[in-house]
Scaffold this active site. Sequence first.
Site, PDB file in Angstrom:
ATOM      1  N   CYS A   1      40.882  21.413  33.694  1.00 44.70           N
ATOM      2  CA  CYS A   1      39.875  20.390  33.392  1.00 44.70           C
ATOM      3  C   CYS A   1      38.517  21.016  33.148  1.00 44.70           C
ATOM      4  O   CYS A   1      37.610  20.916  33.974  1.00 44.70           O
ATOM      5  CB  CYS A   1      39.804  19.395  34.538  1.00 44.70           C
ATOM      6  SG  CYS A   1      41.382  18.656  34.936  1.00 44.70           S
TER       7      CYS A   1
ATOM      8  N   SER B   1      37.360  47.785  36.740  1.00 43.82           N
ATOM      9  CA  SER B   1      36.077  47.341  36.204  1.00 43.82           C
ATOM     10  C   SER B   1      35.017  47.435  37.289  1.00 43.82           C
ATOM     11  O   SER B   1      35.177  46.876  38.382  1.00 43.82           O
ATOM     12  CB  SER B   1      36.196  45.901  35.697  1.00 43.82           C
ATOM     13  OG  SER B   1      35.013  45.477  35.080  1.00 43.82           O
TER      14      SER B   1
END
Length: 474
Positions: free
Chosen positions: A326, A197
């Site tokens: 989280c 990429s």
Amino acid sequence: MPYFDAASSAPLHPVARQALLAALDEGWADPSRLYREGRRARLLLDAAREAAAEAVGCRPDELVFTPSGTHAVHDGVAGALAGRRRAGRHLIVSAVEHSSVLHAAAAHEADGGTVAEVPVDRTGRIAPGAYAAALREAPGGVALACLQSANHEVGTVQPVAEAAEECAAADVPLLVDAAQSLGWGPVEGNWSLLAASAHKWGGPPGVGLLAVRKGVRFRTVRPADERESGRSPGFENLPAIVAAAASLRAVRAEAAETAAEAERLRGLVERIRARVPELVPDVEVVGDPERRLPHLVTFSCLYADGEALLHELDRAEFSVSSGSSCTSSTLTPSHVLRAMGVLSEGNVRVSLPRGTAEADVDRFLEALPGVVAGVRERLGAPKPAEPVEAADPAPEPEPEPELVVDSLGKRCPIPVIELAKVIGEVPVGGVVTVLADDEAARLDIPAWCEMRGQTYEGERPADRGVAYRVRRRA
């Protein structure tokens, strides 16, 4: 504001910017047309392909440009599986591949194929002979194997050359996701397909590349198209392609300088790896300490919320990333951290772009302890304690009633914080059982036990969630 998230997207290389602007003026026409403007565009496209192929280490006619690195991975996996359907329908991947590879594997499985994941150790690296073993144990014919060159979350470099030899011995092609490593050097070994990429090495976003070696059976699964050898349909984004190839050639042309810069960044990362555990209590630095990308380091902070850490570091003017569970979008740990079996809460990934100033790293190290302490204080975390060396348990007294901590419905790191607060309330040899329905607890409670010198005794199903048993050893 220091940008420390080059693993997500590197800043645009100056050469890419120059090439992009020039190609916008010269490369706007259809490169498949025979008139003057079309021939000019074709020359630009051919030159870009040759430059990219040279950097990759393949022939120009083996390489096509795609709309993104994810497109390259998906097209590479699907095309190789379709081309080798007669050989079998089994796919082998490592457990820490980029999500684009795992999504392609899931699609293959949904279509009736089978998939095997090769495990990794705590550094995120596959074991020697792991792919040979997976090939031997395959339930049927293996169509394709995939292995990233370096991990996007923890920086661990994989033994691609060895895996490629193992696959070649079994006559199975190996697809390498080189998105994170190609800007630092070519991928060694006898790989069969390679995807990358451009925005990872300083090219513009929206350009990927896919190389398929001659001799690899490959069948495009999209409708037929005359462009890019039929493997990537649609009008080429020629200005972006030219800029992508120019920037890749630039970082390779600066080989000696790049090597020096890589060593400089490696030194800065080594400073972070060494200083963070000294400055911040209860931290686990993850990833291979030696066989790693030069610019990337990841660590996890016990009793801290990853999302909160990122917000506070952003307020302190540092742009970093995280593989932590989280976050507001998910309550499951990063599949990479889960596969490694390391602490997931309070996870911070620092990836330094080329040219990062030493002073910026020093400022980051100065700011980090206060940021972590502030997040922990708001979460009500226990005060830091010195790690306790594990000792052989004393003869067990009469069984004590278990202390049960109900953390159901609470997201990480609260279950671990509540465990840490009550472990002293049971005698040595006593047990604390934590009830939790946050998937991160499966990683973080055992990790806490290892860091704090306690014994993790496993888990069992509960009426709701899972019961995790911890025995106090000291």
